[in-house]
Design an enzyme around this catalytic site. Structure first.
Site, PDB file in Angstrom:
ATOM      1  N   SER A  14       0.817  -1.218   0.000  1.00 21.83           N
ATOM      2  CA  SER A  14       0.000   0.000   0.000  1.00 21.83           C
ATOM      3  C   SER A  14       0.850   1.267   0.000  1.00 21.83           C
ATOM      4  CB  SER A  14      -0.915   0.020   1.223  1.00 21.83           C
ATOM      5  OG  SER A  14      -1.544   1.276   1.304  1.00 21.83           O
ATOM      6  N   LEU A  15       0.392   2.252  -0.756  1.00 26.02           N
ATOM      7  CA  LEU A  15       1.068   3.553  -0.816  1.00 26.02           C
ATOM      8  C   LEU A  15       0.453   4.541   0.171  1.00 26.02           C
ATOM      9  CD1 LEU A  15       1.199   3.630  -4.693  1.00 26.02           C
ATOM     10  CD2 LEU A  15       3.144   3.306  -3.157  1.00 26.02           C
ATOM     11  N   LYS A  65     -14.254  -3.727   1.321  1.00 28.63           N
ATOM     12  CA  LYS A  65     -14.998  -2.481   1.112  1.00 28.63           C
ATOM     13  C   LYS A  65     -16.517  -2.663   1.163  1.00 28.63           C
ATOM     14  CE  LYS A  65     -11.858   0.276  -1.748  1.00 28.63           C
ATOM     15  NZ  LYS A  65     -11.755   1.029  -2.995  1.00 28.63           N
ATOM     16  N   ASP A 103     -13.671   7.442  -2.671  1.00 27.01           N
ATOM     17  CA  ASP A 103     -13.219   7.178  -4.046  1.00 27.01           C
ATOM     18  C   ASP A 103     -13.951   8.094  -5.030  1.00 27.01           C
ATOM     19  OD1 ASP A 103     -11.313   5.204  -3.535  1.00 27.01           O
ATOM     20  OD2 ASP A 103     -12.796   3.590  -3.567  1.00 27.01           O
ATOM     21  N   GLY A 127     -16.058  -0.488 -17.311  1.00 26.69           N
ATOM     22  CA  GLY A 127     -16.010  -1.318 -16.112  1.00 26.69           C
ATOM     23  C   GLY A 127     -17.293  -1.197 -15.326  1.00 26.69           C
ATOM     24  N   GLY A 130     -16.072  -2.493  -8.429  1.00 26.34           N
ATOM     25  CA  GLY A 130     -16.085  -1.555  -7.313  1.00 26.34           C
ATOM     26  C   GLY A 130     -15.636  -0.150  -7.705  1.00 26.34           C
ATOM     27  N   ARG A 151     -17.309  -5.610 -19.977  1.00 28.22           N
ATOM     28  CA  ARG A 151     -17.192  -6.920 -20.620  1.00 28.22           C
ATOM     29  C   ARG A 151     -18.438  -7.745 -20.353  1.00 28.22           C
ATOM     30  NH1 ARG A 151     -12.266 -10.553 -18.558  1.00 28.22           N
ATOM     31  NH2 ARG A 151     -13.432 -10.278 -16.614  1.00 28.22           N
TER      32      ARG A 151
HETATM   33  P1  NAP Z   1     -13.207  -5.289  -9.749  1.00 28.24           P
HETATM   34  O1  NAP Z   1     -14.323  -4.923  -8.839  1.00 28.24           O
HETATM   35  O2  NAP Z   1     -12.637  -6.658  -9.719  1.00 28.24           O
HETATM   36  O3  NAP Z   1     -13.707  -4.980 -11.258  1.00 28.24           O
HETATM   37  C1  NAP Z   1     -12.888  -5.299 -12.336  1.00 28.24           C
HETATM   38  C2  NAP Z   1     -13.485  -4.712 -13.619  1.00 28.24           C
HETATM   39  O4  NAP Z   1     -12.540  -4.921 -14.681  1.00 28.24           O
HETATM   40  C3  NAP Z   1     -14.785  -5.369 -14.060  1.00 28.24           C
HETATM   41  O5  NAP Z   1     -15.598  -4.405 -14.698  1.00 28.24           O
HETATM   42  C4  NAP Z   1     -14.277  -6.419 -15.061  1.00 28.24           C
HETATM   43  O6  NAP Z   1     -15.242  -6.799 -16.010  1.00 28.24           O
HETATM   44  C5  NAP Z   1     -13.169  -5.655 -15.736  1.00 28.24           C
HETATM   45  N1  NAP Z   1     -12.170  -6.510 -16.359  1.00 28.24           N
HETATM   46  C6  NAP Z   1     -11.250  -7.299 -15.731  1.00 28.24           C
HETATM   47  N2  NAP Z   1     -10.475  -7.925 -16.643  1.00 28.24           N
HETATM   48  C7  NAP Z   1     -10.923  -7.530 -17.867  1.00 28.24           C
HETATM   49  C8  NAP Z   1     -10.529  -7.816 -19.203  1.00 28.24           C
HETATM   50  N3  NAP Z   1      -9.500  -8.664 -19.462  1.00 28.24           N
HETATM   51  N4  NAP Z   1     -11.199  -7.219 -20.213  1.00 28.24           N
HETATM   52  C9  NAP Z   1     -12.217  -6.367 -19.955  1.00 28.24           C
HETATM   53  N5  NAP Z   1     -12.642  -6.054 -18.712  1.00 28.24           N
HETATM   54  C10 NAP Z   1     -11.991  -6.628 -17.684  1.00 28.24           C
HETATM   55  O7  NAP Z   1     -11.957  -4.315  -9.549  1.00 28.24           O
HETATM   56  P2  NAP Z   1     -11.980  -2.804  -9.019  1.00 28.24           P
HETATM   57  O8  NAP Z   1     -11.776  -2.781  -7.562  1.00 28.24           O
HETATM   58  O9  NAP Z   1     -13.166  -2.121  -9.606  1.00 28.24           O
HETATM   59  O10 NAP Z   1     -10.634  -2.211  -9.670  1.00 28.24           O
HETATM   60  C11 NAP Z   1     -10.521  -1.961 -11.074  1.00 28.24           C
HETATM   61  C12 NAP Z   1      -9.204  -1.220 -11.329  1.00 28.24           C
HETATM   62  O11 NAP Z   1      -9.260   0.074 -10.716  1.00 28.24           O
HETATM   63  C13 NAP Z   1      -7.955  -1.906 -10.752  1.00 28.24           C
HETATM   64  O12 NAP Z   1      -6.897  -1.766 -11.668  1.00 28.24           O
HETATM   65  C14 NAP Z   1      -7.655  -1.108  -9.495  1.00 28.24           C
HETATM   66  O13 NAP Z   1      -6.281  -1.114  -9.175  1.00 28.24           O
HETATM   67  C15 NAP Z   1      -8.100   0.281  -9.940  1.00 28.24           C
HETATM   68  N6  NAP Z   1      -8.463   1.158  -8.814  1.00 28.24           N
HETATM   69  C16 NAP Z   1      -7.809   2.327  -8.693  1.00 28.24           C
HETATM   70  C17 NAP Z   1      -8.131   3.200  -7.673  1.00 28.24           C
HETATM   71  C18 NAP Z   1      -7.395   4.494  -7.568  1.00 28.24           C
HETATM   72  O14 NAP Z   1      -7.529   5.168  -6.547  1.00 28.24           O
HETATM   73  N7  NAP Z   1      -6.654   4.892  -8.580  1.00 28.24           N
HETATM   74  C19 NAP Z   1      -9.151   2.872  -6.753  1.00 28.24           C
HETATM   75  C20 NAP Z   1      -9.814   1.641  -6.910  1.00 28.24           C
HETATM   76  C21 NAP Z   1      -9.452   0.790  -7.940  1.00 28.24           C
HETATM   77  P3  NAP Z   1     -16.300  -7.990 -15.711  1.00 28.24           P
HETATM   78  O15 NAP Z   1     -17.393  -7.364 -14.885  1.00 28.24           O
HETATM   79  O16 NAP Z   1     -16.741  -8.422 -17.043  1.00 28.24           O
HETATM   80  O17 NAP Z   1     -15.539  -9.046 -14.948  1.00 28.24           O
END
Ligand code: NAP
Length: 269
Positions: A14-15, A65, A103, A127, A130, A151
């Site tokens: 974690s950062l 979360k 967020d 997407g 979360g 997707r």
């Molecule tokens: P999550 O709940 O697991 O959701 C993942 C999403 O990515 C889903 O919509 C999934 O689609 C899609 N996905 C995964 N692999 C894919 C592929 N190969 N092709 C197309 N779609 C794909 O994850 P999350 O918590 O939302 O996090 C998503 C990203 O946001 C991560 O990279 C995370 O590090 C980043 N994030 C960043 C911050 C920030 O502060 N910058 C905060 C939170 C999260 P399906 O529904 O079809 O599975």
């Protein structure tokens, strides 16, 4: 000394600790930020225990979360998003700690930092997990017209329904939707593990502002291709920074020293 921290599993990389502690140091606050990694079925006792120990505030990350909603008094935004990422223990001790989702504020403030307004804009969220839920509510609450592309189309439809007034489609809808959009957010993990983008490069254009939630790497393929076409690009570290800034301000009641926190974060990316 005040103690803040992060609940997650795993939290080793974690950062948040260096980012928050840079803020405490800058303001001369006697506070520390530590990480906790409870077992997956121990979230309730971890939150209760933190309260008993006098911990002032906790961030919450994967995989807790959504479940954290059950152990706090969530605010309206956290309920609508369906996830808590910030817990505030500053109440009277007789009631549950309050639960918040910073967020969404992180997304809104990332755009504001780059002088991108959202009201009345056509926005596309890629997407439906979360991160996408927080992004979707941030954009919709700011007055943008939102299209969700995912997707798994059913998940996009569910999120669009929850946002009321939003539209939904599969990833194939991106080609036309992004061509006509003002704002684009990638909230999938695509671009993290490999040099790939969920958005066809041909659809990107100079009138677009693009935020990629992915922050490792900082310059994803999506941001590179968007930048090449003259778009405004905003990397995922901004969203990470501003969700932390919002938690910091809630907990301390002070304006966060954004530059110091940003420097500490980016020094580690
Ligand atoms: P999550 O709940 O697991 O959701 C993942 C999403 O990515 C889903 O919509 C999934 O689609 C899609 N996905 C995964 N692999 C894919 C592929 N190969 N092709 C197309 N779609 C794909 O994850 P999350 O918590 O939302 O996090 C998503 C990203 O946001 C991560 O990279 C995370 O590090 C980043 N994030 C960043 C911050 C920030 O502060 N910058 C905060 C939170 C999260 P399906 O529904 O079809 O599975």
């Amino acid at each position: 000394m005040q103690v803040f921290g992060l609940l997650g599993n795993p939290v080793g990389h974690s950062l948040s600790p260096p980012m928050h502690e840079a803020g405490y140091d800058e303001l001369g606050l006697d506070a520390r930020y530590v990480t906790f990694e409870p077992d997956r079925d121990d979230l309730g006792s971890a939150i209760e225990g933190a309260d008993s120990l006098g911990i002032s505030g906790l961030n919450v990350t994967i995989p807790f979360k959504e479940e954290a909603l059950d152990y706090v008094e969530p605010d309206d935004l956290a309920v609508r998003i369906g996830a808590v990422n910030t817990i505030d223990f500053s109440g009277d001790g007789d009631s549950l700690p309050t639960g918040h989702n910073t967020d969404a504020g992180g997304v809104r403030r990332s755009f504001a930092h780059h002088d991108v307004t959202l009201a009345g804009k056509d926005a596309v969220v890629v997407g439906a997990g979360g991160a996408a839920r927080a992004v979707g509510f941030a954009l919709a609450d700011a007055g943008a017209e939102v299209h969700v592309a995912n997707r798994t189309v059913e998940r996009a439809e569910q999120l669009a329904d929850d946002l009321s007034g939003a539209t939904a489609g599969g990833l194939e809808s991106l080609e036309t939707r992004v061509s006509d959009a003002d704002v684009l957010v990638n909230a999938t993990s695509v671009g993290m593990e490999e040099d790939a983008s969920p958005v066809p490069a041909d659809a990107l254009h100079a009138d677009l502002a693009v935020l990629d939630a992915v922050y490792r790497p900082l310059e994803t393929r999506l941001l590179r291709e968007a930048g090449e076409r003259g778009a405004t690009t905003i990397d995922g570290a901004w969203m990470l920074l501003y969700q932390g800034v919002e938690a910091f301000e809630r907990w301390t009641g002070r304006d966060a020293p954004v530059s110091a926190m940003n420097r500490a974060l980016r020094a580690r990316l």
